[in-house]
Design a protein around this motif. Structure first.
Motif, PDB file in Angstrom:
ATOM      1  N   HIS A   1       0.636  -1.129   0.022  1.00 16.23           N
ATOM      2  CA  HIS A   1      -0.063   0.134   0.154  1.00 16.23           C
ATOM      3  C   HIS A   1       0.875   1.245  -0.031  1.00 16.23           C
ATOM      4  CE1 HIS A   1      -3.891  -2.066   0.380  1.00 16.23           C
ATOM      5  NE2 HIS A   1      -3.036  -2.809   1.170  1.00 16.23           N
TER       6      HIS A   1
ATOM      7  N   PHE B   1      -0.641   3.201 -14.816  1.00 16.04           N
ATOM      8  CA  PHE B   1      -0.917   3.087 -13.451  1.00 16.04           C
ATOM      9  C   PHE B   1      -2.164   2.991 -12.604  1.00 16.04           C
ATOM     10  CE2 PHE B   1      -0.988   5.108  -9.187  1.00 16.04           C
ATOM     11  CZ  PHE B   1      -0.280   4.103  -8.419  1.00 16.04           C
ATOM     12  N   TYR B   2      -2.759   4.219 -13.184  1.00 18.42           N
ATOM     13  CA  TYR B   2      -4.134   4.524 -12.900  1.00 18.42           C
ATOM     14  C   TYR B   2      -5.336   3.728 -13.424  1.00 18.42           C
ATOM     15  CZ  TYR B   2      -2.260   8.522 -10.295  1.00 18.42           C
ATOM     16  OH  TYR B   2      -1.623   9.401  -9.545  1.00 18.42           O
TER      17      TYR B   2
ATOM     18  N   SER C   1      -5.113   0.019 -11.710  1.00 20.53           N
ATOM     19  CA  SER C   1      -5.691   0.392 -10.306  1.00 20.53           C
ATOM     20  C   SER C   1      -6.998   0.689  -9.978  1.00 20.53           C
ATOM     21  CB  SER C   1      -4.816   1.449  -9.727  1.00 20.53           C
ATOM     22  OG  SER C   1      -4.958   2.567 -10.150  1.00 20.53           O
TER      23      SER C   1
ATOM     24  N   THR D   1      -9.210  -2.513 -10.936  1.00 23.13           N
ATOM     25  CA  THR D   1      -9.132  -3.502 -10.018  1.00 23.13           C
ATOM     26  C   THR D   1      -9.928  -2.961  -8.899  1.00 23.13           C
ATOM     27  OG1 THR D   1      -6.854  -4.136 -10.776  1.00 23.13           O
ATOM     28  CG2 THR D   1      -7.467  -4.747  -8.535  1.00 23.13           C
ATOM     29  N   LEU D   2      -9.937  -1.919  -8.231  1.00 23.75           N
ATOM     30  CA  LEU D   2     -10.626  -1.188  -6.921  1.00 23.75           C
ATOM     31  C   LEU D   2     -12.088  -1.563  -7.310  1.00 23.75           C
ATOM     32  CD1 LEU D   2     -10.667  -0.006  -4.061  1.00 23.75           C
ATOM     33  CD2 LEU D   2     -10.718   2.171  -5.697  1.00 23.75           C
TER      34      LEU D   2
ATOM     35  N   ALA E   1      -5.109  -8.690  -9.449  1.00 24.77           N
ATOM     36  CA  ALA E   1      -4.122  -8.311  -8.397  1.00 24.77           C
ATOM     37  C   ALA E   1      -2.682  -8.644  -8.696  1.00 24.77           C
ATOM     38  CB  ALA E   1      -4.671  -8.471  -7.076  1.00 24.77           C
TER      39      ALA E   1
ATOM     40  N   PHE F   1       2.008   1.768  -3.493  1.00 23.67           N
ATOM     41  CA  PHE F   1       0.963   2.399  -4.312  1.00 23.67           C
ATOM     42  C   PHE F   1       0.630   3.859  -4.060  1.00 23.67           C
ATOM     43  CE2 PHE F   1      -3.818   3.535  -4.389  1.00 23.67           C
ATOM     44  CZ  PHE F   1      -3.886   3.226  -5.907  1.00 23.67           C
TER      45      PHE F   1
ATOM     46  N   SER G   1       1.823   7.059  -6.721  1.00 22.56           N
ATOM     47  CA  SER G   1       0.889   8.044  -7.122  1.00 22.56           C
ATOM     48  C   SER G   1       1.280   9.533  -6.914  1.00 22.56           C
ATOM     49  CB  SER G   1      -0.356   8.170  -6.596  1.00 22.56           C
ATOM     50  OG  SER G   1      -1.425   9.058  -6.699  1.00 22.56           O
TER      51      SER G   1
ATOM     52  N   TYR H   1      -1.531  -6.580 -11.612  1.00 27.17           N
ATOM     53  CA  TYR H   1      -1.130  -5.006 -11.321  1.00 27.17           C
ATOM     54  C   TYR H   1       0.028  -4.630 -10.786  1.00 27.17           C
ATOM     55  CZ  TYR H   1      -1.940  -0.659  -9.073  1.00 27.17           C
ATOM     56  OH  TYR H   1      -1.404   0.530  -8.562  1.00 27.17           O
TER      57      TYR H   1
END
Length: 322
Positions: free
Chosen positions: A107, A253-254, A257, A260-261, A279, A110, A114, A282
């Motif tokens: 986390h 990247f975004y 992510s 997946t979220l 996951a 991640f 960002s 990613y």
């Protein structure tokens, strides 16, 4: 009568299942996963070495790029080796403290990545919208302060997760249906109320990342406005080309992510193994592609890599002296 015969324990180990439902394919899945991981580590390592050794790349943009490469190596190395150990060696056990450490680093990387992308967007904004002030705005002391702020912000946002997990009592099972430890996945094994974990685990990091996305979007809106005001087409093309690789990395990247979220949060009809596959991809696909994108689209990095390999070839094949 209320059943009070519940054994509360603090597990010393968790058992990672890998990808439940696809156990018979673990060995086959490990081959592309291993290839992508090795490519990611080698590509980002070469990128870091080239940026450090080539004086022409000692600029703020490439400094942030080296931070991105370090973050990619840490993100993939935190998760993929354990997944490969599960697939190849059936090493399903992971110590509780190691599991919490894995949660923290996944986390943190991640949120940190960002923030690095935001810093890179700010760099491009200053370079294109205020080129005459670039060297006075992005001085090396300022760049170092930005780097320190990225590290501190990422650490402070995710550090409370450690205490949120360690406070939980476990009474159900120590089996984690995943290939690596993830905050909410581990918290759901507890027999206590995990509302705080859910709210903090989803809201705080996501709010920060969404804020980063908004600021990046504003930066590139201003960049595009400045670019299309340039008098010549060649100048516009040159300005856009300097941002092309960064935009590709941002999307890589975004988009995965958030996809997946959203599938994890709302895709209740999607099989579990699909969530876990996404996951795993990613944490390895963007780190693998980032150095390739910058190597292909950035002339200075291509020249630096070629020069670095030429120096290695010269050193290896030069005749011994004396």
């Amino acid at each position: 009568m209320t059943n009070t015969n519940i054994t509360i324990f603090h597990p010393t180990v968790f058992v990672l299942l890998g990808i439940p439902g696809l156990e018979v394919y673990h060995v086959w899945l490990s081959v592309p996963l291993c290839f992508m991981y090795v490519t990611a580590v080698l590509g980002n390592s070469i990128l870091i070495v080239v940026i450090v050794t080539e004086r022409s790349l000692h600029e703020p943009m490439y400094f942030f790029l080296s931070m991105l490469a370090i973050t990619d190596i840490l993100l993939s190395s935190t998760t993929v080796p354990k997944a490969l150990a599960i697939f190849w060696l059936h090493a399903h056990n992971i110590a509780f403290d190691a599991c919490v450490t894995q949660v923290f680093f996944v986390h943190t990387m991640f949120v940190g990545e960002s923030a690095i992308l935001l810093a890179m967007a700010f760099d491009r904004f200053v370079a294109i919208c205020a080129p005459l002030r670039y060297t006075t705005v992005l001085t090396w002391p300022t760049v170092r302060r930005l780097a320190l702020a990225i590290v501190i912000r990422s650490f402070c946002i995710i550090f409370p997760v450690i205490f949120l997990l360690k406070r939980l009592p476990f009474c159900r099972t120590n089996i984690v249906p995943h290939s690596y430890c993830e905050h909410i996945g581990v918290a759901r094994l507890a027999c206590a109320d995990i509302t705080v974990n859910i709210w903090y685990g989803f809201s705080v990091p996501i709010v920060m990342v969404i804020l980063d996305v908004i600021l990046i979007a504003v930066s590139y809106s201003l960049i595009l406005r400045a670019v299309f005001r340039l008098p010549s087409q060649d100048a516009r093309h040159k300005a856009l080309s300097t941002c092309g690789s960064h935009l590709c990395v941002i999307l890589m990247f975004y988009v995965p992510s958030f996809f997946t979220l959203l599938t994890h949060r709302f895709g209740r009809n999607i099989p579990r193994h699909v969530h876990i596959l996404l996951a795993n991809l990613y944490v390895v696909v963007p780190p693998m592609l980032n150095p390739i994108v910058y190597g292909v689209k950035t002339k200075q990095i291509r020249e630096g890599v070629a020069h670095w390999f030429f120096d290695i070839k010269t050193w290896c094949f030069s005749p011994a002296l004396g």
